[in-house]
Design a protein around this motif. Structure first.
Motif, PDB file in Angstrom:
ATOM      1  N   ARG A   1      17.118   3.806  -1.925  1.00  0.00           N
ATOM      2  CA  ARG A   1      16.915   4.954  -1.118  1.00  0.00           C
ATOM      3  C   ARG A   1      16.324   4.283   0.135  1.00  0.00           C
ATOM      4  NH1 ARG A   1      15.305   7.850  -5.640  1.00  0.00           N
ATOM      5  NH2 ARG A   1      16.691   9.654  -6.037  1.00  0.00           N
ATOM      6  N   ASP A   2      15.394   3.152  -0.191  1.00  0.00           N
ATOM      7  CA  ASP A   2      14.573   2.768   1.223  1.00  0.00           C
ATOM      8  C   ASP A   2      15.374   1.864   2.082  1.00  0.00           C
ATOM      9  OD1 ASP A   2      11.888   2.410   2.203  1.00  0.00           O
ATOM     10  OD2 ASP A   2      11.874   0.243   1.587  1.00  0.00           O
ATOM     11  N   MET A   3      16.074   1.041   1.557  1.00  0.00           N
ATOM     12  CA  MET A   3      16.838   0.187   2.155  1.00  0.00           C
ATOM     13  C   MET A   3      18.368   0.337   2.580  1.00  0.00           C
ATOM     14  SD  MET A   3      14.869  -2.192   3.907  1.00  0.00           S
ATOM     15  CE  MET A   3      15.773  -3.481   4.459  1.00  0.00           C
ATOM     16  N   VAL A   4      19.074   0.309   1.265  1.00  0.00           N
ATOM     17  CA  VAL A   4      20.900   0.532   1.280  1.00  0.00           C
ATOM     18  C   VAL A   4      21.219   1.659   1.552  1.00  0.00           C
ATOM     19  CG1 VAL A   4      22.473   0.239  -0.439  1.00  0.00           C
ATOM     20  CG2 VAL A   4      20.455  -0.972  -0.967  1.00  0.00           C
TER      21      VAL A   4
ATOM     22  N   GLY B   1       0.799  -1.081  -0.054  1.00  0.00           N
ATOM     23  CA  GLY B   1       0.000  -0.046   0.124  1.00  0.00           C
ATOM     24  C   GLY B   1       0.777   1.302   0.018  1.00  0.00           C
ATOM     25  N   ARG B   2       2.220   1.052  -0.152  1.00  0.00           N
ATOM     26  CA  ARG B   2       2.969   2.329  -0.065  1.00  0.00           C
ATOM     27  C   ARG B   2       3.602   2.536  -1.686  1.00  0.00           C
ATOM     28  NH1 ARG B   2       7.554   2.869   3.973  1.00  0.00           N
ATOM     29  NH2 ARG B   2       8.152   0.842   3.042  1.00  0.00           N
ATOM     30  N   GLY B   3       2.704   2.350  -2.619  1.00  0.00           N
ATOM     31  CA  GLY B   3       3.251   2.414  -4.006  1.00  0.00           C
ATOM     32  C   GLY B   3       3.614   3.590  -4.321  1.00  0.00           C
TER      33      GLY B   3
HETATM   34  C1  BG6 Z   1      11.744   0.423   6.376  1.00  0.00           C
HETATM   35  C2  BG6 Z   1      11.356   0.533   4.880  1.00  0.00           C
HETATM   36  O1  BG6 Z   1      12.648   1.251   6.702  1.00  0.00           O
HETATM   37  O2  BG6 Z   1      12.315  -0.830   6.595  1.00  0.00           O
HETATM   38  C3  BG6 Z   1      10.719  -0.508   4.786  1.00  0.00           C
HETATM   39  O3  BG6 Z   1      10.844   1.706   4.570  1.00  0.00           O
HETATM   40  C4  BG6 Z   1      11.044  -1.897   4.968  1.00  0.00           C
HETATM   41  O4  BG6 Z   1      10.072  -0.651   3.163  1.00  0.00           O
HETATM   42  C5  BG6 Z   1      11.399  -1.876   6.434  1.00  0.00           C
HETATM   43  O5  BG6 Z   1       9.995  -2.943   4.696  1.00  0.00           O
HETATM   44  C6  BG6 Z   1      12.050  -3.413   6.814  1.00  0.00           C
HETATM   45  O6  BG6 Z   1      12.330  -3.130   8.344  1.00  0.00           O
HETATM   46  P1  BG6 Z   1      12.369  -4.526   8.945  1.00  0.00           P
HETATM   47  O7  BG6 Z   1      12.706  -4.082  10.236  1.00  0.00           O
HETATM   48  O8  BG6 Z   1      11.079  -5.115   8.969  1.00  0.00           O
HETATM   49  O9  BG6 Z   1      13.407  -5.265   8.507  1.00  0.00           O
END
Ligand code: BG6
Length: 505
Positions: free
Chosen positions: A253-256, A241-243
């Protein structure tokens, strides 16, 4: 097995009770407040790790009459310490307040100051204040400016004013630099706590303990013995839901830029001179400074981006990324990234670090796997060569395993791979605190070790923005992979060029 007298509690309670304080949450009507922040504060209070702590929610909506009830629902559903203890809740919730206000209206901060003074007087709490910015990043600068203008964040004095900033901290080098500048106009670096919830995870912290509390691993932790390192951050989930957000972000950007580069730094850094915030953060920064910059040609050869198509994950059919809500049907946003990273320093020269992160993988797994070099001579025949791999499993099934070769029982000198296992759950038998509990507590204690320093954030964006620029210059589309598989074949090919392969954890 560790003595069952609750080792986690013991570790955390050792002189780690902060002074009474008030936590002001900006964006209090959002999901994070209900799912993570207030449940974390409740669990800390329940474990008697907080002395008096008041909470003031700040948001635009008129929630005065329902805020406590909403927080109770959140705690009931998400707190580590469940079910809610009625007496405990009564005393905890008597200190939960709500202040309606707009982020861009200075007068709302002036009235917030009055609310805080009343709450503090009522509860006999000194004006120690933590301001938690759980808001869209576009509001960070405005909020901090208004906090400053209202006199809520003095730099010194007998009490503290600290600001916790949620991710994302900028979207590229320039925006992060601008944000840092805005913060520094009002705050000192030691008042700023940039959150990366991965640093609050016990197993991420254990990377340092494992490396520096033991004598036997560190001598092998270098290019004499290590062939390469694999860091995996895989999720079975899609964009949930965060498309709209993900379209702008992408997995890089989100994870790396944050979580996985933090893990890489902890795995690769030199021993700090002391276990304090600046000593640890200095060493992590040095790792980023030693990363070989990605030029466009490197992006072509050492980075693979992918996007999932429809498939089946954990026995459930799921749509492709381009079919998700809020996603452009022609989107080129990456949901997978695989990188070959080089750390040009004395310890790691010649040792590639392969890092991958993705949505819609076959399962959720975050781990660091150290692949050791082979023997100089294989005495037991070429089929008997076993690669020694030390895998630190960050989540789930938290633990550490070591693969090695063992003799197969019988008359022949046959060798088979076996594994030695450590599991948190069976060794400690207690549920560790949630990442947000640890991080909120550390902020109240003024301990920034597990938070991201401004210079680290800039250095990580420098690295990541160069990859984005490379993609722009190269053009083209991401490779595809079917949801529920381990990523595009191009990523396998990146490793197989040097005779290596991704692990199947
Ligand atoms: C968040 C990202 O920072 O970390 C999400 O925005 C991701 O997309 C999440 O799913 C993962 O966190 P965890 O603690 O579930 O590994």
């Amino acid at each position: 097995m560790v003595d069952a007298a609750n080792p986690f509690r013991e570790g955390l309670t050792q002189e780690r009770i902060p002074e009474p304080c008030t936590v002001v949450i900006f964006g209090a009507s959002g999901d994070l407040t209900k799912r993570k922040l207030v449940p974390a504060l409740y669990s800390l209070a329940r474990d008697r790790m907080l002395s008096r702590c008041a909470i003031v929610g700040f948001a635009r909506r008129p929630l005065e009459n329902v805020f406590r009830q909403q927080m109770l629902e959140g705690v009931n559903e998400h707190a580590r310490r469940r079910p809610v203890h009625p007496e405990m809740w009564e005393s905890f919730s008597s200190r939960i307040h709500y202040h309606q206000g707009a982020f861009d209206q200075l007068e709302d901060y002036v009235s917030l100051k009055r609310t805080l003074e009343e709450v503090e007087k009522q509860n006999n709490i000194p004006p120690n204040r933590v301001f938690y910015l759980s808001t869209p990043p576009s509001s960070f600068g405005t909020i901090v400016r208004n906090l400053g203008a209202a006199g809520l964040v003095p730099k010194d004095g007998p009490h503290y004013a600290r600001v916790i900033i949620e991710k994302p901290f900028g979207v590229d080098y320039e925006s992060a630099q601008k944000l840092n500048r805005e913060l520094y106009e009002v705050l000192d670096e030691n008042q700023i706590y940039r959150i990366d919830h991965y640093l609050g995870k016990e197993t991420v912290q254990n990377l340092l303990v494992f490396r520096f509390a033991n004598a036997i691993f560190e001598p092998m932790w270098n290019n004499r013995y290590v062939d390469h390192v694999q860091i995996t951050g895989a999720e079975a989930l899609g964009v949930e839901g965060r498309g709209g957000y993900f379209e702008e972000a992408g997995i890089l950007r989100d994870m790396v830029q944050n979580h996985l580069l933090q893990v890489l730094c902890l795995a690769a850094m030199e021993p700090p001179v002391a276990f304090d915030a600046d000593s640890v953060r200095d060493e992590k920064l040095k790792v980023l400074r030693a990363l070989r910059p990605m030029k466009t040609a490197d992006v072509k050869n050492h980075v693979v981006r992918g996007q999932y198509t429809s498939g089946s994950v954990l026995a459930k059919r799921v749509p492709g990324y381009r079919e998700e809500g809020g996603v452009d049907p022609q989107s080129n946003t990456e949901t997978y990234v695989g990188l070959e990273i080089h750390i040009d320093n004395w310890r790691w020269s010649g040792v590639p670090f392969y890092l991958r992160s993705a949505k819609r993988m076959p399962k959720r797994v975050t781990e660091v796997a150290i692949h050791f070099k082979a023997n100089p001579l294989s005495l037991f025949g070429s089929e008997s060569v076993v690669q020694n791999i030390l895998a630190v499993r960050i989540q789930p099934d938290e633990g550490i395993s070591l693969n090695f070769g063992s003799k197969v029982p019988g008359p022949a000198a046959a060798v088979a791979p076996v594994s030695m296992e450590f599991r948190y759950a069976s060794s400690f038998g207690a549920e560790p605190p949630e990442a947000y509990e640890r991080l909120l507590l550390d902020c109240m204690l003024g301990d920034g070790t597990l938070f991201t320093r401004g210079d680290w954030v800039m250095e990580s964006w420098k690295y990541v923005s160069a990859i984005h620029r490379g993609w722009e210059e190269l053009g083209g589309e991401p490779a595809t992979y079917e949801a529920g598989t381990w990523g595009p074949s191009e990523s396998e090919a990146m490793l197989s060029r040097s005779g290596r392969a991704w692990r199947r954890p």
